[in-house]
Enzyme design. Structure first.
Site, PDB file in Angstrom:
ATOM      1  N   CYS A   2       0.821  -1.214   0.000  1.00 41.77           N
ATOM      2  CA  CYS A   2       0.000   0.000   0.000  1.00 41.77           C
ATOM      3  C   CYS A   2       0.856   1.265   0.000  1.00 41.77           C
ATOM      4  O   CYS A   2       1.939   1.282   0.580  1.00 41.77           O
ATOM      5  CB  CYS A   2      -0.880   0.037   1.236  1.00 41.77           C
ATOM      6  SG  CYS A   2      -1.873  -1.429   1.443  1.00 41.77           S
ATOM      7  N   ARG A  27       5.249   0.243  -5.902  1.00 42.41           N
ATOM      8  CA  ARG A  27       5.153  -0.548  -4.670  1.00 42.41           C
ATOM      9  C   ARG A  27       4.214  -1.740  -4.845  1.00 42.41           C
ATOM     10  O   ARG A  27       4.230  -2.660  -4.044  1.00 42.41           O
ATOM     11  CB  ARG A  27       4.626   0.338  -3.531  1.00 42.41           C
ATOM     12  CG  ARG A  27       5.610   1.380  -3.065  1.00 42.41           C
ATOM     13  CD  ARG A  27       4.954   2.331  -2.090  1.00 42.41           C
ATOM     14  NE  ARG A  27       4.619   1.692  -0.840  1.00 42.41           N
ATOM     15  CZ  ARG A  27       5.360   1.704   0.252  1.00 42.41           C
ATOM     16  NH1 ARG A  27       6.503   2.327   0.230  1.00 42.41           N
ATOM     17  NH2 ARG A  27       4.972   1.103   1.354  1.00 42.41           N
ATOM     18  N   ASN A 100      -1.994   2.167   5.909  1.00 45.02           N
ATOM     19  CA  ASN A 100      -1.112   1.077   5.456  1.00 45.02           C
ATOM     20  C   ASN A 100      -0.840   0.197   6.654  1.00 45.02           C
ATOM     21  O   ASN A 100      -0.654   0.708   7.759  1.00 45.02           O
ATOM     22  CB  ASN A 100       0.253   1.628   5.012  1.00 45.02           C
ATOM     23  CG  ASN A 100       0.202   2.256   3.658  1.00 45.02           C
ATOM     24  OD1 ASN A 100      -0.842   2.311   3.038  1.00 45.02           O
ATOM     25  ND2 ASN A 100       1.342   2.751   3.196  1.00 45.02           N
TER      26      ASN A 100
END
Ligand code: F6R
Length: 612
Positions: A2, A27, A100
């Site tokens: 995330c 990512r 996250n």
């Protein structure tokens, strides 16, 4: 995994948020969303899939707000869907959150909130957070700090890892953030401030960063930032200037980040060697204070990391054992942390992590610290979590690595580990000066030699065209060449989705040779003069059984013939992986391109693995 972005200032927030999300795409994620305060109401726009889906929403371009938060989600709790995408609001739509990490006790918190009348619209663990904030806000004392206190009370209930951004329509002038075991940085601008889970996301706006600590809160206004500890006592915080250039996080004319990063390796090595030594001088690591007495007393070194970083650790082990004669073991962080490892004050534990945020590596570091060992982090990201946990840190200077498949970070880690081994050997006087001096000279020649390798890759392209449709490949090597075989095989799997295995060449006849049949592709790495003849014999065994062979070597192979041979410049075998890995990186890259795959963002993979 995330990604988080946030903005507060005078500009339109949406373009800043979207560009930030785009630069965090590497990512890995499966849905994306933003929330802004528009005319004092929370507006959330989110969907499953790429950030481009958000960009294509007509309404998004009509949003004029100058405060917002944004997120790319890599699904953990609940499948990728619009409902599960962040941001999430509380039931009253007064608070909105991106998160996250993982909230481990979310079931318990959901039950608690359900009993209080709250409803849940997603399957995520995150949705408890805005509702908890609402709960504490409505039940709190009415004063100026009410919002922050409500966030803190909610956070106090959470077990797990988190980096959280919150905005509220009741306090439209601020964003509140907090973190634990999940990265979060705040970029300071001129009458505007930025938030991100990763520096490159906001590097084009500022180079001045605050690196938030675990359990630290920040209340971010457009022209000021206040920091609070876990008891909400305000404190001041030092700003860090990050030297990375914004263009170093861009493609600069290359088709993909991965290709650009492969080509950046000569410079990454130059920067990482930096002023650690020059010919005739001893190695220096001013950043760590390791004495001869301490080093003489340790009886073991562990090197712990994941994936490619672990492969760099294998090369490091070879150098430490050869130059320092200290027994050194390499372990995968996710194994080490649960194996009840034998670690004590006489153990030095070295952790290699490009991102510095890998959850398993950080947990393995905390474990060793708790057992009394000294810990040394090798990272590429200044101020990353691992560097803040470790007793000592040394940095690779590879610059931002954006492609998911690691390339320049690996070669920079390898060179730094070898320099560290020389440094220890010089302190301990375990190696003669001539050997070290020759090794130093070979290290200084590496950048030019990598350039030579990069310039002579036609044979590789020819071989790749013959084999790119295959389903299985094998990588063979002995000693340090086996370490590189592991890395070559991993690169191929990651980006081309071809199944591959790496074997120590001598192990072949103990089982794997049963897999060799006519037409199978075998890649052999032969750079160690002491082992070349033995490896040649092993590779001939596969040739006899009909394998197609690609050999990467800096040795004279005599009159033995293989299908394709890539010749590398000679170098010291302790650092040969820095040259021999380059054709393997390009091999994987060309195959993936030929198959029409997204080399920078391979399926299912994330650049920064911040959950266990
Ligand atoms: C492979 C790759 C991964 C990482 C691993 C550790 O190309 O990039 O295997 O090496 O996830 O990541 P860091 O080094 O950030 O701890």
């Amino acid at each position: 995994m995330c990604g988080i972005v946030g903005y507060i200032g005078n500009k339109k927030a949406v373009p800043v948020l979207i560009n930030g999300l785009l630069s965090l795409e590497y990512r890995g994620y499966d849905s994306a969303g933003i929330a802004v305060l528009e005319n004092n109401e929370i507006v959330v726009m989110k969907d499953k899939g790429r950030v481009a889906n958000l960009q294509n929403m007509d309404e998004i371009n009509n949003l004029n707000s100058s405060i917002g938060i944004a997120h790319t989600r890599w699904a953990t709790h609940g499948k990728p869907s619009k409902e599960n995408a962040h941001p999430h609001t509380d039931n009253s739509e007064q608070f909105v959150v991106v998160h996250n990490g993982i909230i481990e006790n979310y079931n318990e918190l959901r039950e608690f909130l359900t009993k209080k009348g709250y409803k849940f619209l997603s399957q995520t663990d995150t949705e408890v957070i805005p509702n908890l904030i609402h709960y504490y806000y409505t039940n709190g004392i009415d004063d100026d700090d009410k919002f922050l206190r409500a966030v803190k009370s909610a956070v106090d209930d959470l077990k797990g890892s988190y980096a959280i951004e919150v905005i509220s329509k009741l306090h439209p002038d601020r964003i509140i953030v907090v973190r634990k075991d999940s990265p979060l940085v705040i970029g300071k601008g001129n009458k505007e401030n930025f938030i991100a889970s990763d520096i490159p996301a906001i590097l084009s706006h500022t180079k001045d960063f605050y690196l938030l600590d675990d359990y630290e809160y920040a209340v971010i206004f457009k022209d000021s930032i206040k920091f609070f500890d876990n008891t909400l006592i305000e404190h001041s915080k030092a700003i860090k200037n990050i030297e990375w250039d914004a263009t170093s996080a861009e493609k600069n004319g290359f088709e993909d980040y991965m290709l650009k990063e492969i080509y950046e390796q000569p410079n990454a090595i130059r920067e990482t060697v930096g002023s650690r030594f020059s010919l005739g001088e001893k190695c220096s690591f001013d950043d760590i204070d390791i004495s001869k007495e301490y080093l003489s007393n340790i009886d073991k070194i562990w090197i712990i990391a994941c994936g490619t970083a672990m492969h760099a650790g294998l090369v490091g082990k070879n150098a430490i054992e050869k130059l320092c004669r200290i027994p050194t073991e390499v372990d995968i962080a996710s194994e080490f942390r649960y194996r009840d490892p034998i670690v004590n004050e006489k153990t030095l534990c070295i952790y290699i992590s490009q991102s510095g945020e890998t959850a398993d590596t950080i947990a393995a570091l905390k474990l060793a610290k708790s057992k009394g060992a000294k810990t040394l982090a090798v990272s590429n990201v200044i101020g990353s979590s691992i560097t803040r946990e470790a007793d000592y840190t040394i940095y690779t200077h590879a610059g931002p690595e954006i492609a998911v498949a690691s390339t320049k970070a690996y070669t920079s880690q390898v060179v730094l580990m070898v320099i560290l081994a020389m440094y220890f050997a010089e302190i301990l006087e375990t190696c003669d000066e001539k050997t070290i001096c020759e090794l130093k000279s070979d290290i200084l020649d590496l950048p030019t030699k990598i350039e030579t390798v990069l310039d002579s890759m036609e044979k590789l392209e020819k071989f790749e065209k013959k084999v790119y449709t295959e389903h299985d490949m094998y990588f063979l090597g002995r000693g340090i060449d086996y370490d590189v075989a592991l890395e070559g095989s991993l690169k191929l799997k990651e980006i081309s989705y071809i199944h591959s295995e790496a074997y120590a060449a001598g192990e072949l006849k103990h089982g794997p040779i049963a897999l060799i049949e006519n037409g199978v592709t075998v890649i052999g790495i032969l750079t160690d003069p002491d082992l070349t003849l033995k490896s040649i014999s092993n590779i001939q065994e596969v040739v006899t059984r009909g394998a197609k062979t690609l050999i990467i070597t800096n040795q004279n192979l005599g009159n033995v013939t293989f299908d394709y041979v890539i010749n590398l410049p000679e170098t010291n075998s302790l650092i040969s992986p820095i040259l021999s890995v380059v054709p393997l990186q390009l091999f994987a890259y060309y195959i993936a391109k030929n198959k029409g795959l997204d080399v920078d963002k391979p399926r299912n993979l994330a650049k920064s693995v911040t959950v266990e």
